[in-house]
Write an enzyme that holds these catalytic residues in place. Structure first.
Site, PDB file in Angstrom:
ATOM      1  N   LEU A 220       0.833  -1.219   0.000  1.00 11.89           N
ATOM      2  CA  LEU A 220       0.000   0.000   0.000  1.00 11.89           C
ATOM      3  C   LEU A 220       0.861   1.261   0.000  1.00 11.89           C
ATOM      4  CD1 LEU A 220      -2.852   1.364   0.443  1.00 11.89           C
ATOM      5  CD2 LEU A 220      -2.305   1.318   2.870  1.00 11.89           C
ATOM      6  N   GLY A 229       5.993   7.105  -8.478  1.00 11.14           N
ATOM      7  CA  GLY A 229       7.047   6.108  -8.675  1.00 11.14           C
ATOM      8  C   GLY A 229       7.471   5.433  -7.375  1.00 11.14           C
ATOM      9  N   ILE A 230       6.778   5.728  -6.266  1.00  9.73           N
ATOM     10  CA  ILE A 230       7.212   5.181  -4.970  1.00  9.73           C
ATOM     11  C   ILE A 230       6.879   3.685  -4.864  1.00  9.73           C
ATOM     12  CG2 ILE A 230       6.962   5.371  -2.451  1.00  9.73           C
ATOM     13  CD1 ILE A 230       6.413   8.379  -2.903  1.00  9.73           C
ATOM     14  N   GLU A 254       0.562 -12.368  -3.451  1.00 14.40           N
ATOM     15  CA  GLU A 254      -0.762 -12.858  -3.045  1.00 14.40           C
ATOM     16  C   GLU A 254      -1.846 -11.935  -3.610  1.00 14.40           C
ATOM     17  OE1 GLU A 254      -0.922 -13.334   1.187  1.00 14.40           O
ATOM     18  OE2 GLU A 254      -3.099 -13.227   1.189  1.00 14.40           O
TER      19      GLU A 254
END
Ligand SMILES: CC(C)(COP(=O)(O)OP(=O)(O)OC[C@H]1O[C@@H](n2cnc3c(N)ncnc32)[C@H](O)[C@@H]1OP(=O)(O)O)[C@@H](O)C(=O)NCCC(=O)NCCS
Length: 394
Positions: A220, A229-230, A254
């Site tokens: 997240l 771009g993080i 997952e």
């Protein structure tokens, strides 16, 4: 009795999050972001009944993620005269998703946050520092035994319910690894501070006989930091962390969301196209074992994923005006897309062979061969369009 429609609102519109670095952020109209989904908190319809002009404000101190909670509305259905016994939904269910206590007094929240900010240091070992748009970010690696981490992790994890479907809190054990992103910045007083940005959790599954198989579980990036771009940098950092570890078999993911899978495909395609097994001549012939092995050995990319990436890169090198070349490509992609259908058919045959009666609704769910061909063609078209989108970024 008033018009009841005006007493219904969508939870995603009523709830507003803010990350607070200093007091001025409270009233900054540009500070704030909405949930993407609310069904895990407010139920399937995502509606809240019983309030007019409902605003549910949840502020987080930017570093520790301590919570201030406040509910505002102009009218509540319970307070109307002649309300025919109608009762407003309990918006406080939201607090069950706050892992620890929360503040309801704004001044107290701001005062405590200010004090805590001065002492806040990201937990764990800093394994990467990078700049985006002149801003500095760090990634810290933590485990379930990293001091001061577990409580912080529970607060960070609270965001999942609003951004990732079918979320649940993880049960801690020593196989988890957490890659946590912070922004490092200098505040108006010239002091260095940190702000929480996002994280990924990775479970290091045991793989017989002496290896591990890390699986990216939660991933997240908070909305104010998305599309910079993080997320890509975070995934690349996870790869780098495991790539030279001989104990690692390969890396899996997952239940990847669509956005995450696109990001992953782009990064994986950029890496795999540098490998000798993925040269143009090989790509044109389609996926093979040498490709799978090299992707696994060099970048720990699992065969299922390297096959998809091969399809993406192959589309970029084939001549789609060459009938034979394009047809061979389409057949290979469709073979993969068709695997689920064939598996379902095999499973059903196994059941029938063993004398089980296959329920009628299960039979109905499985399309006929003709319907399947038609569906497959549609899926293929969508896949090719999607691959072209990825290729533009590779
Ligand atoms: C999916 C998610 C992790 C992506 O994180 P992110 O930091 O936004 O990812 P990136 O910035 O690296 O890339 C996202 C997009 O921004 C673009 N981008 C990257 N840098 C950019 C920049 N400086 N300016 C503008 N756009 C940029 C990328 O090209 C990519 O575009 P695309 O979506 O059209 O392909 C994030 O959106 C998220 O947390 N979503 C909610 C939760 C979720 O879905 N998690 C995954 C569950 S498995």
């Amino acid at each position: 009795m008033a018009n009841l429609e005006s007493f219904v609102c969508e939870a995603v519109d009523a709830v507003k999050f803010k990350l607070i670095r200093d007091r001025s952020d409270v009233n900054d109209p540009d500070n704030g972001f909405k949930p993407e989904m609310a069904h895990q908190v407010f139920g399937e319809t995502e509606n809240i009944f019983g309030y007019k002009d409902l605003q549910i404000n949840v502020y987080f101190s930017a570093d520790e993620l301590d919570i201030y909670y406040d509910v505002k509305y102009t009218t509540k259905v319970d307070d109307l005269t002649n309300n025919q016994g109608l009762k407003a939904d309990n918006v406080n269910v939201i607090t069950e998703f706050f892992p620890t206590g929360y503040y309801t007094n704004l001044e107290e929240f701001l005062n405590v946050s200010e004090k805590k900010s001065k002492m806040f240091e990201p937990a764990g070992e800093m394994i990467c520092e990078f700049k985006t748009d002149e801003r500095t970010f760090q990634i810290h690696l933590c485990t379930s035994t990293t001091s001061n981490f577990l409580k912080y992790h529970e607060r960070l994890e609270s965001f999942l319910f609003w951004y990732v479907d079918a979320s649940s809190r993880i049960a801690q054990d020593d196989r988890w690894r957490f890659f946590v992103v912070f922004e490092k910045f200098v505040n108006n007083e010239g002091e260095t501070r940190y702000a929480s940005v996002g994280y990924a959790s990775v479970y290091q599954y045991y793989h017989y006989p002496d290896k591990i198989r890390p699986r990216v579980s939660q991933f997240l990036i908070l909305p104010p930091f998305q599309r910079k771009g993080i997320g890509s940098k975070l995934l690349q950092t996870i790869y780098k962390h495991y790539q030279n570890n001989e104990k690692v078999c390969d890396i899996t993911v997952e239940d990847a969301s669509e956005d995450f899978q696109r990001l992953r495909n782009t990064i994986d395609a950029r890496m795999l196209k540098t490998l000798p097994a993925f040269v143009v001549d090989n790509l044109k012939k389609g996926f093979n074992m040498a490709m799978a092995q090299e992707a696994k050995d060099k970048f720990k990319i699992n065969p299922k994923q390297s096959r998809i990436v091969c399809e993406i890169l192959r589309l970029g090198v084939i001549d789609t005006n060459n009938k034979a070349e394009y047809k061979a490509y389409r057949i290979d992609v469709k073979k993969r897309l068709n695997m689920n259908y064939l598996k379902e058919k095999r499973d059903m045959k196994k059941l029938t062979d063993r004398g089980f009666k296959v329920p009628a609704d299960k039979k109905l769910l499985l399309p006929s061969v003709e319907e399947n061909m038609e569906q497959l063609e549609g899926m293929y078209r969508e896949t090719e369009d999607y691959y072209r989108g990825v290729l533009e970024r590779v």
